[in-house]
Design a protein around this motif. Structure first.
Motif, PDB file in Angstrom:
ATOM      1  N   VAL A  25      18.941 -34.344   7.516  1.00 24.49           N
ATOM      2  CA  VAL A  25      19.272 -32.923   7.772  1.00 24.49           C
ATOM      3  C   VAL A  25      18.780 -32.017   8.843  1.00 24.49           C
ATOM      4  O   VAL A  25      17.614 -32.397   9.427  1.00 24.49           O
ATOM      5  CB  VAL A  25      18.517 -32.117   6.396  1.00 24.49           C
ATOM      6  CG1 VAL A  25      18.794 -30.552   6.341  1.00 24.49           C
ATOM      7  CG2 VAL A  25      18.816 -32.607   4.934  1.00 24.49           C
ATOM      8  N   GLU A  26      19.705 -31.659   9.578  1.00 26.49           N
ATOM      9  CA  GLU A  26      19.713 -30.732  10.817  1.00 26.49           C
ATOM     10  C   GLU A  26      18.475 -29.610  10.476  1.00 26.49           C
ATOM     11  O   GLU A  26      18.687 -28.737   9.862  1.00 26.49           O
ATOM     12  CB  GLU A  26      20.511 -30.335  11.720  1.00 26.49           C
ATOM     13  CG  GLU A  26      20.263 -29.728  13.005  1.00 26.49           C
ATOM     14  CD  GLU A  26      21.657 -29.455  13.546  1.00 26.49           C
ATOM     15  OE1 GLU A  26      21.524 -28.649  14.714  1.00 26.49           O
ATOM     16  OE2 GLU A  26      22.612 -29.803  13.406  1.00 26.49           O
ATOM     17  N   VAL A  27      17.101 -29.891  11.127  1.00 26.54           N
ATOM     18  CA  VAL A  27      16.301 -28.825  10.940  1.00 26.54           C
ATOM     19  C   VAL A  27      15.698 -28.203  12.267  1.00 26.54           C
ATOM     20  O   VAL A  27      15.144 -27.147  11.778  1.00 26.54           O
ATOM     21  CB  VAL A  27      15.057 -29.618  10.099  1.00 26.54           C
ATOM     22  CG1 VAL A  27      15.483 -30.001   8.938  1.00 26.54           C
ATOM     23  CG2 VAL A  27      14.571 -30.777  11.016  1.00 26.54           C
ATOM     24  N   ASP A  76      13.719 -20.252   9.623  1.00 26.96           N
ATOM     25  CA  ASP A  76      13.882 -21.622   8.867  1.00 26.96           C
ATOM     26  C   ASP A  76      12.514 -22.398   8.866  1.00 26.96           C
ATOM     27  O   ASP A  76      12.000 -22.457   9.872  1.00 26.96           O
ATOM     28  CB  ASP A  76      14.879 -22.287   9.772  1.00 26.96           C
ATOM     29  CG  ASP A  76      15.250 -23.759   9.221  1.00 26.96           C
ATOM     30  OD1 ASP A  76      14.545 -23.906   7.868  1.00 26.96           O
ATOM     31  OD2 ASP A  76      15.841 -24.486   9.660  1.00 26.96           O
ATOM     32  N   THR A  77      11.866 -22.515   7.688  1.00 27.12           N
ATOM     33  CA  THR A  77      10.574 -23.170   7.587  1.00 27.12           C
ATOM     34  C   THR A  77      10.493 -24.542   7.276  1.00 27.12           C
ATOM     35  O   THR A  77       9.515 -25.007   6.878  1.00 27.12           O
ATOM     36  CB  THR A  77       9.837 -22.234   6.445  1.00 27.12           C
ATOM     37  OG1 THR A  77      10.381 -22.632   5.390  1.00 27.12           O
ATOM     38  CG2 THR A  77       9.718 -20.648   6.874  1.00 27.12           C
ATOM     39  N   ASP A  81       7.107 -26.641   7.107  1.00 24.08           N
ATOM     40  CA  ASP A  81       6.724 -26.975   6.028  1.00 24.08           C
ATOM     41  C   ASP A  81       6.021 -28.286   6.010  1.00 24.08           C
ATOM     42  O   ASP A  81       4.948 -28.792   5.541  1.00 24.08           O
ATOM     43  CB  ASP A  81       7.534 -26.776   4.650  1.00 24.08           C
ATOM     44  CG  ASP A  81       7.961 -25.330   4.639  1.00 24.08           C
ATOM     45  OD1 ASP A  81       7.042 -24.475   4.987  1.00 24.08           O
ATOM     46  OD2 ASP A  81       8.922 -25.068   3.986  1.00 24.08           O
ATOM     47  N   TRP A  82       6.924 -29.107   6.738  1.00 29.41           N
ATOM     48  CA  TRP A  82       6.417 -30.673   6.990  1.00 29.41           C
ATOM     49  C   TRP A  82       5.377 -30.893   7.668  1.00 29.41           C
ATOM     50  O   TRP A  82       4.110 -31.487   7.658  1.00 29.41           O
ATOM     51  CB  TRP A  82       7.640 -31.472   7.083  1.00 29.41           C
ATOM     52  CG  TRP A  82       7.526 -32.837   7.512  1.00 29.41           C
ATOM     53  CD1 TRP A  82       6.597 -33.788   6.783  1.00 29.41           C
ATOM     54  CD2 TRP A  82       7.638 -33.417   8.797  1.00 29.41           C
ATOM     55  NE1 TRP A  82       6.518 -34.808   7.386  1.00 29.41           N
ATOM     56  CE2 TRP A  82       7.154 -34.860   8.582  1.00 29.41           C
ATOM     57  CE3 TRP A  82       8.548 -33.176   9.869  1.00 29.41           C
ATOM     58  CZ2 TRP A  82       7.229 -35.856   9.712  1.00 29.41           C
ATOM     59  CZ3 TRP A  82       8.398 -34.283  11.043  1.00 29.41           C
ATOM     60  CH2 TRP A  82       7.833 -35.506  10.740  1.00 29.41           C
ATOM     61  N   ALA A  83       5.583 -29.917   8.786  1.00 32.84           N
ATOM     62  CA  ALA A  83       4.319 -29.971  10.002  1.00 32.84           C
ATOM     63  C   ALA A  83       2.977 -29.633   9.399  1.00 32.84           C
ATOM     64  O   ALA A  83       2.102 -30.308   9.998  1.00 32.84           O
ATOM     65  CB  ALA A  83       4.916 -29.224  11.177  1.00 32.84           C
TER      66      ALA A  83
END
Length: 163
Positions: A25-27, A76-77, A81-83
């Protein structure tokens, strides 16, 4: 006069046409990504009965440098969120995220000059965030955008040629 016909294009790819995908997914709309570097340690050896004064050299362990991604701060989080998953212990209150919840596959896609097709794909394996800068420095007299920075550790990368 001989004619030279070149069957493949040899122009190098540009470093400004790229996208980053997290689990397909492009994030992240990155403005800058550090280089991908892999290093093999050199192990020196000399046996006790060797008559040579020159060390024998053998390949040792492989080491991969962390990758740093810089992007403009947006609403856009997904990447944020992952970081912060390991920093804030969000997966389990009071506990760190468990394997493999915090490890991801990160793909860096390089596009042609016209941004029409992918020409190279770099895949970071088992990547996780070791450092997160939530925003760049604030200054009243500045005219720059806010930037967030993520440093990723990974267990190697592969390079795929895209047809």
């Amino acid at each position: 006069m001989p004619r030279f016909v070149e069957s493949t294009k040899r122009d190098p790819y540009r470093n400004f046409n790229f996208r980053v995908l997290l689990n397909n997914v492009e994030v992240y709309a990155c403005r800058k990504i550090s280089g991908l570097t892999g290093t093999v340690e050199v192990v020196k050896f000399r046996s006790g009965n060797s008559v040579s004064s020159v060390d024998e050299l053998s390949p040792g362990r492989t080491h991969f440098e962390p990758v740093t991604l810089e992007a403009g701060l947006t609403n856009d989080t997904a990447f944020q969120d992952w970081a912060t998953q390991l920093i804030r212990h969000e997966a389990s209150p009071g506990l760190r995220a468990v394997e493999p919840d915090y490890r991801r596959t990160v793909e860096i896609l390089v596009y042609d000059l016209d941004h029409n097709k992918v020409v190279k794909k770099f895949i970071l394996h088992n990547a996780w965030c070791s450092k997160f800068t939530a925003m760049s420095e604030l200054a009243a007299e500045a005219n720059e955008i806010l930037v967030e920075i993520v440093e990723l550790q990974h267990e190697g990368f592969t390079i795929e040629q895209v047809a």
